[in-house]
Design an enzyme around this catalytic site. Structure first.
Site, short mmCIF file in Angstrom:
data_model
loop_
_atom_site.label_atom_id
_atom_site.label_comp_id
_atom_site.label_asym_id
_atom_site.label_seq_id
_atom_site.Cartn_x
_atom_site.Cartn_y
_atom_site.Cartn_z
N GLU A 187 0.63 -1.26 -0.06
CA GLU A 187 0.06 0.08 0.11
C GLU A 187 0.88 1.41 -0.03
OE1 GLU A 187 -3.51 -0.12 -0.22
OE2 GLU A 187 -2.77 -2.18 -0.59
N LYS A 202 -9.99 -6.50 4.41
CA LYS A 202 -10.34 -7.50 3.51
C LYS A 202 -11.38 -8.51 4.12
CE LYS A 202 -6.47 -7.09 0.43
NZ LYS A 202 -4.95 -7.08 0.04
P1 NAP Z 1 -0.83 3.82 -6.37
O1 NAP Z 1 0.37 3.13 -7.13
O2 NAP Z 1 -0.19 4.60 -5.25
O3 NAP Z 1 -1.50 4.87 -7.48
C1 NAP Z 1 -2.41 5.65 -6.84
C2 NAP Z 1 -2.99 6.45 -7.96
O4 NAP Z 1 -3.84 7.54 -7.81
C3 NAP Z 1 -1.52 7.39 -8.67
O5 NAP Z 1 -1.66 7.62 -10.11
C4 NAP Z 1 -1.98 8.72 -8.12
O6 NAP Z 1 -1.41 9.88 -8.80
C5 NAP Z 1 -3.26 8.90 -8.10
N1 NAP Z 1 -3.95 9.63 -7.04
C6 NAP Z 1 -3.83 9.63 -5.68
N2 NAP Z 1 -4.46 10.53 -5.04
C7 NAP Z 1 -5.13 11.42 -6.16
C8 NAP Z 1 -5.94 12.48 -5.99
N3 NAP Z 1 -6.21 13.09 -4.85
N4 NAP Z 1 -6.33 12.98 -7.19
C9 NAP Z 1 -6.05 12.54 -8.53
N5 NAP Z 1 -5.21 11.14 -8.59
C10 NAP Z 1 -4.62 10.81 -7.48
O7 NAP Z 1 -1.74 3.04 -5.54
P2 NAP Z 1 -2.21 1.30 -6.37
O8 NAP Z 1 -1.15 0.29 -5.89
O9 NAP Z 1 -2.54 1.37 -7.77
O10 NAP Z 1 -3.59 1.24 -5.41
C11 NAP Z 1 -4.71 1.69 -5.82
C12 NAP Z 1 -5.88 1.03 -5.09
O11 NAP Z 1 -5.81 -0.15 -5.56
C13 NAP Z 1 -5.59 1.33 -3.54
O12 NAP Z 1 -7.04 1.37 -3.03
C14 NAP Z 1 -4.93 0.08 -3.43
O13 NAP Z 1 -5.43 -0.49 -1.89
C15 NAP Z 1 -6.02 -0.88 -4.26
N6 NAP Z 1 -5.18 -2.06 -4.43
C16 NAP Z 1 -3.84 -2.18 -4.94
C17 NAP Z 1 -3.34 -3.50 -5.25
C18 NAP Z 1 -1.90 -3.37 -5.55
O14 NAP Z 1 -1.39 -4.72 -5.78
N7 NAP Z 1 -1.06 -2.43 -5.75
C19 NAP Z 1 -4.04 -4.46 -5.35
C20 NAP Z 1 -5.48 -4.58 -4.93
C21 NAP Z 1 -5.86 -3.39 -4.49
P3 NAP Z 1 0.10 10.16 -9.19
O15 NAP Z 1 0.39 9.19 -10.22
O16 NAP Z 1 0.27 11.29 -9.91
O17 NAP Z 1 0.63 10.10 -8.08
N1 HSE Z 2 -1.08 -4.14 -0.38
C1 HSE Z 2 -2.04 -5.27 -0.83
C2 HSE Z 2 -1.31 -6.76 -0.62
C3 HSE Z 2 -2.19 -5.20 -2.35
O1 HSE Z 2 -0.06 -6.61 -0.43
O2 HSE Z 2 -1.98 -7.55 -0.55
C4 HSE Z 2 -3.37 -6.12 -2.72
O3 HSE Z 2 -4.58 -5.87 -2.01
#
Ligand code: NAP
Ligand code: HSE
Length: 439
Positions: A187, A202
């Site tokens: 995260e 979750k």
């Molecule tokens: P991330 O890599 O940190 O990406 C977040 C994105 O949102 C970035 O593009 C950021 O812009 C943009 N953003 C954040 N705040 C914003 C705002 N106020 N206005 C406009 N844009 C904004 O996060 P992620 O890993 O993709 O995760 C995204 C979501 O999916 C989270 O809720 C996470 O819990 C969930 N998730 C993630 C995974 C995983 O494996 N990563 C798996 C399941 C679920 P910038 O690029 O300009 O910083």
């Molecule tokens: N940070 C989360 C994990 C992303 O490691 O499982 C998937 O929900």
């Protein structure tokens, strides 16, 4: 019929989604009908891995939701606000939402679901739990005929990746966490992973689907891996167990008013080496669902990362696209009726059971003085609470001290706590150094 997609976030998951939308060849034909119309990011100057038209990008997330060319909003920006408000804004505009944001759904799921039901739009969340593993739709639909007894599993990829590499390579905690961040598993604030909060979000979501009602997210007992000591992993290994961060939701009973009483928790847990969850390594997740009459079903696969998570997000988009295609041309007036299974309507109240109603097996590590009779006194404290000991082993401690590891049989939580309090009061006991669960 083209469906305009508005993407809130272009990080790990958002870029994965945009990548699928840009390459429809060889996928289901409905993917070719999805058109990325606008994308909200925080920082326009950040280099993007995709060959995306820069004119699509904006820092104005509300403008993405409001854009008349956007028919469906995908929220993958993370965090509580403005994500929650943007989801509600999309619903108010009659636009379906797909989100991977378990933090928002675990806390505001009922508010969002009520708004969505009133407006007749779907909010789908397959990517919020288990990354690429289909678990939300199976719980909502395929397993809908069951009485669910227990949902348990490894549902945080980052911590499983850390524990696996520490166990297999002896890698240092900090180094492996940095790798998990670089690979896009963690995260934005990795404390949510290592302190157990992400797994608690979750399991709150899974419990809500399995048992038909919400439980208070803030009340879920949660322990992460950040306080786990290497010596407990080592002792567990010597005793025939792997240590995993397990999330569990179990049906304990039903109150006279029909409220389901649940035992829901997140804990580092000793898993016997021959148990299927002990063989789940790296970023993989696995969820065991036990129900009547299905028996035991296990869902396994990559639990985090761009590709697996985007796979789940786009599956939800396709579900909505499929419903649109099926109902196109229908002239029904008023608020559309939602499929109660796909919309996951609540059907009974749920609450957490009292500590006396829940039973657990435990692992306790005690630091004691190395003298005759200590094990007997510890045994008496457990005996006084009618707690049966499965095994008790003494390991060598430092400088005249002993380390005593006790494994208990199943015991009610309140009696276990009372025994620990009595043990802590013994003059020979220097510290209760660790208290973990065992399967
Ligand atoms: P991330 O890599 O940190 O990406 C977040 C994105 O949102 C970035 O593009 C950021 O812009 C943009 N953003 C954040 N705040 C914003 C705002 N106020 N206005 C406009 N844009 C904004 O996060 P992620 O890993 O993709 O995760 C995204 C979501 O999916 C989270 O809720 C996470 O819990 C969930 N998730 C993630 C995974 C995983 O494996 N990563 C798996 C399941 C679920 P910038 O690029 O300009 O910083
Ligand atoms: N940070 C989360 C994990 C992303 O490691 O499982 C998937 O929900």
């Amino acid at each position: 019929m083209t469906i305009g997609i508005g993407l809130l976030g272009l990080g790990t998951v958002g870029a994965g989604v945009a990548g699928i939308l840009a390459t429809p060849e060889g996928r289901h034909p409905l993917v070719a009908e999805l058109a990325l119309r606008r994308v909200a990011v925080r920082d326009l100057s950040r280099p993007r891995p995709l060959d995306l038209d820069p004119a699509l990008l904006t820092t104005d997330a509300e403008a993405v939701v409001d854009d008349p060319a956007v028919d469906l909003v995908v929220e993958v920006m993370g965090g509580l606000e403005p994500a929650r408000s943007l989801i509600l804004r999309a619903i108010a505009a009659g636009k379906p939402v797909v989100t991977a944001n378990k933090a928002v759904i675990a806390r505001y799921g009922d508010e969002i679901a009520a708004a969505a039901a009133a407006r007749g739009v779907y909010v789908l969340i397959e990517a919020a739990v288990g990354g690429g593993i289909p678990i939300i739709e199976p719980l909502k639909q395929s397993l809908g005929s069951n009485r669910i007894q227990r949902v348990s599993g490894i549902i945080n990829g980052t911590t499983n990746y850390i524990l696996s590499r520490m166990a297999s390579e002896g890698a240092a905690y900090g180094d492996v966490l940095a790798d998990a961040q670089r690979l896009g598993y963690a995260e934005a604030d990795p404390a949510a992973d290592v302190e157990g909060g992400d797994a608690a979000d979750k399991i709150a979501i899974l419990a809500g689907l399995a048992y038909g009602g919400a439980i208070e997210r803030a009340q879920i007992p949660t322990e992460g891996i950040h306080r786990l000591e290497a010596r407990d992993v080592d002792y567990a290994d010597q005793l025939g167990f792997a240590v995993k961060l397990l999330a569990v939701a179990q049906h304990v009973g039903t109150a006279t008013d029909g409220t389901a009483e649940l035992d829901v928790s997140v804990n580092p847990t000793l898993v016997p080496r021959d148990h299927p969850l002990a063989g789940v390594h790296g970023v993989n997740n696995a969820i065991l669902v036990e129900g009547d009459p299905v028996g035991r079903v296990m869902f396994y696969g990559p639990g985090a990362g761009a590709g697996p998570t985007a796979s789940a997000v786009v599956a939800d988009i396709l579900n909505i696209a499929g419903i649109r295609a099926a109902t196109a041309g229908s002239s029904a007036e008023g608020t559309p009726q939602l499929d109660p299974l796909l919309a996951a309507s609540r059907w009974r109240p749920c609450r957490l059971a009292a500590a006396g109603a829940t039973v657990k097996r435990n692992y306790v590590r005690l630091q004691t003085s190395d003298e005759a009779g200590v094990i007997g006194k510890i045994g008496s404290c457990f005996g006084a609470e009618a707690i049966s000991i499965r095994s008790i082993v003494q390991f060598e401690g430092q400088e005249g001290q002993a380390e005593i590891v006790v494994l208990t049989h199943e015991v009610p939580e309140d009696r276990f706590r009372a025994a620990l309090a009595a043990i802590a009061a013994l003059k020979e006991v220097k510290a209760i150094a660790a208290s973990l669960r065992t399967l």
